[in-house]
Design a protein around this motif. Structure first.
Motif, PDB file in Angstrom:
ATOM      1  N   MET A   1      -6.186  -9.599   7.656  1.00 26.74           N
ATOM      2  CA  MET A   1      -5.246 -10.553   8.201  1.00 26.74           C
ATOM      3  C   MET A   1      -4.086 -10.783   7.234  1.00 26.74           C
ATOM      4  O   MET A   1      -2.954 -10.875   7.647  1.00 26.74           O
ATOM      5  CB  MET A   1      -5.988 -11.854   8.506  1.00 26.74           C
ATOM      6  N   GLN A   2      -4.374 -10.862   5.944  1.00 26.75           N
ATOM      7  CA  GLN A   2      -3.319 -11.105   4.963  1.00 26.75           C
ATOM      8  C   GLN A   2      -2.338  -9.932   4.935  1.00 26.75           C
ATOM      9  O   GLN A   2      -1.136 -10.138   4.806  1.00 26.75           O
ATOM     10  CB  GLN A   2      -3.918 -11.324   3.586  1.00 26.75           C
ATOM     11  N   TYR A   3      -2.855  -8.703   5.082  1.00 25.79           N
ATOM     12  CA  TYR A   3      -1.976  -7.532   5.089  1.00 25.79           C
ATOM     13  C   TYR A   3      -0.980  -7.623   6.242  1.00 25.79           C
ATOM     14  O   TYR A   3       0.216  -7.362   6.072  1.00 25.79           O
ATOM     15  CB  TYR A   3      -2.804  -6.255   5.190  1.00 25.79           C
ATOM     16  N   ALA A   4      -1.471  -8.004   7.413  1.00 24.98           N
ATOM     17  CA  ALA A   4      -0.598  -8.103   8.578  1.00 24.98           C
ATOM     18  C   ALA A   4       0.484  -9.163   8.357  1.00 24.98           C
ATOM     19  O   ALA A   4       1.649  -8.947   8.707  1.00 24.98           O
ATOM     20  CB  ALA A   4      -1.416  -8.439   9.820  1.00 24.98           C
ATOM     21  N   ARG A   5       0.124 -10.289   7.769  1.00 23.85           N
ATOM     22  CA  ARG A   5       1.105 -11.352   7.519  1.00 23.85           C
ATOM     23  C   ARG A   5       2.134 -10.905   6.481  1.00 23.85           C
ATOM     24  O   ARG A   5       3.332 -11.114   6.650  1.00 23.85           O
ATOM     25  CB  ARG A   5       0.400 -12.622   7.054  1.00 23.85           C
ATOM     26  N   GLN A   6       1.668 -10.260   5.407  1.00 24.84           N
ATOM     27  CA  GLN A   6       2.592  -9.776   4.373  1.00 24.84           C
ATOM     28  C   GLN A   6       3.549  -8.734   4.953  1.00 24.84           C
ATOM     29  O   GLN A   6       4.740  -8.744   4.661  1.00 24.84           O
ATOM     30  CB  GLN A   6       1.815  -9.156   3.210  1.00 24.84           C
ATOM     31  N   THR A   7       3.001  -7.842   5.758  1.00 24.54           N
ATOM     32  CA  THR A   7       3.823  -6.794   6.363  1.00 24.54           C
ATOM     33  C   THR A   7       4.860  -7.394   7.294  1.00 24.54           C
ATOM     34  O   THR A   7       6.039  -7.014   7.260  1.00 24.54           O
ATOM     35  CB  THR A   7       2.944  -5.781   7.118  1.00 24.54           C
ATOM     36  N   GLN A   8       4.441  -8.351   8.129  1.00 26.46           N
ATOM     37  CA  GLN A   8       5.375  -8.980   9.060  1.00 26.46           C
ATOM     38  C   GLN A   8       6.466  -9.746   8.308  1.00 26.46           C
ATOM     39  O   GLN A   8       7.636  -9.692   8.675  1.00 26.46           O
ATOM     40  CB  GLN A   8       4.647  -9.910  10.024  1.00 26.46           C
ATOM     41  N   ASP A   9       6.091 -10.450   7.249  1.00 30.07           N
ATOM     42  CA  ASP A   9       7.091 -11.174   6.446  1.00 30.07           C
ATOM     43  C   ASP A   9       8.101 -10.202   5.835  1.00 30.07           C
ATOM     44  O   ASP A   9       9.305 -10.465   5.844  1.00 30.07           O
ATOM     45  CB  ASP A   9       6.419 -11.988   5.342  1.00 30.07           C
ATOM     46  N   ILE A  53       2.962  -0.947   1.917  1.00 27.53           N
ATOM     47  CA  ILE A  53       2.339   0.168   2.622  1.00 27.53           C
ATOM     48  C   ILE A  53       1.578   1.064   1.653  1.00 27.53           C
ATOM     49  O   ILE A  53       0.449   1.476   1.926  1.00 27.53           O
ATOM     50  CB  ILE A  53       3.393   0.966   3.408  1.00 27.53           C
ATOM     51  N   THR A  54       2.161   1.347   0.499  1.00 27.71           N
ATOM     52  CA  THR A  54       1.500   2.197  -0.494  1.00 27.71           C
ATOM     53  C   THR A  54       0.211   1.558  -0.994  1.00 27.71           C
ATOM     54  O   THR A  54      -0.823   2.218  -1.088  1.00 27.71           O
ATOM     55  CB  THR A  54       2.448   2.473  -1.681  1.00 27.71           C
ATOM     56  N   ILE A  55       0.266   0.276  -1.293  1.00 32.87           N
ATOM     57  CA  ILE A  55      -0.929  -0.424  -1.786  1.00 32.87           C
ATOM     58  C   ILE A  55      -2.018  -0.431  -0.721  1.00 32.87           C
ATOM     59  O   ILE A  55      -3.187  -0.238  -1.030  1.00 32.87           O
ATOM     60  CB  ILE A  55      -0.565  -1.854  -2.235  1.00 32.87           C
ATOM     61  N   SER A  56      -1.642  -0.611   0.528  1.00 32.15           N
ATOM     62  CA  SER A  56      -2.642  -0.655   1.593  1.00 32.15           C
ATOM     63  C   SER A  56      -3.304   0.699   1.798  1.00 32.15           C
ATOM     64  O   SER A  56      -4.475   0.772   2.159  1.00 32.15           O
ATOM     65  CB  SER A  56      -2.026  -1.126   2.896  1.00 32.15           C
ATOM     66  N   SER A  57      -2.587   1.773   1.550  1.00 31.35           N
ATOM     67  CA  SER A  57      -3.173   3.102   1.745  1.00 31.35           C
ATOM     68  C   SER A  57      -4.107   3.488   0.603  1.00 31.35           C
ATOM     69  O   SER A  57      -4.894   4.413   0.731  1.00 31.35           O
ATOM     70  CB  SER A  57      -2.078   4.151   1.917  1.00 31.35           C
TER      71      SER A  57
END
Length: 72
Positions: A1-9, A53-57
């Motif tokens: 959930m935090q990834y989605a919020r960070q990405t959207q921000d 994106i890099t960190i998430s991968s």
């Protein structure tokens, strides 16, 4: 959930920067627009999103830097 919020921000901030760039181009201020893209805010926003994106991968490591191996 935090990834989605960070990405959207990050996407929202990138969108705002693109709107500023559009205004610079619309006013004919090409020198400022180029600087904005190459050295300024737009470059920073793109790099921010790219880092997320890099960190998430590479997020397969646990908090201690070890891969999750299942139950013990």
């Amino acid at each position: 959930m935090q990834y989605a919020r960070q990405t959207q921000d990050a996407l929202d901030r990138l969108d705002q920067s693109l709107a500023r760039l559009r205004n610079l181009v619309k006013r004919g201020d090409n020198t400022s627009a180029l600087k904005f893209m190459e050295e300024g805010e737009l470059k920073d926003r793109f790099e921010e999103l790219q880092n997320i994106i890099t960190i998430s991968s590479t997020g397969t490591l646990g908090a201690r830097g070890t891969a999750q191996t299942g139950t013990f």
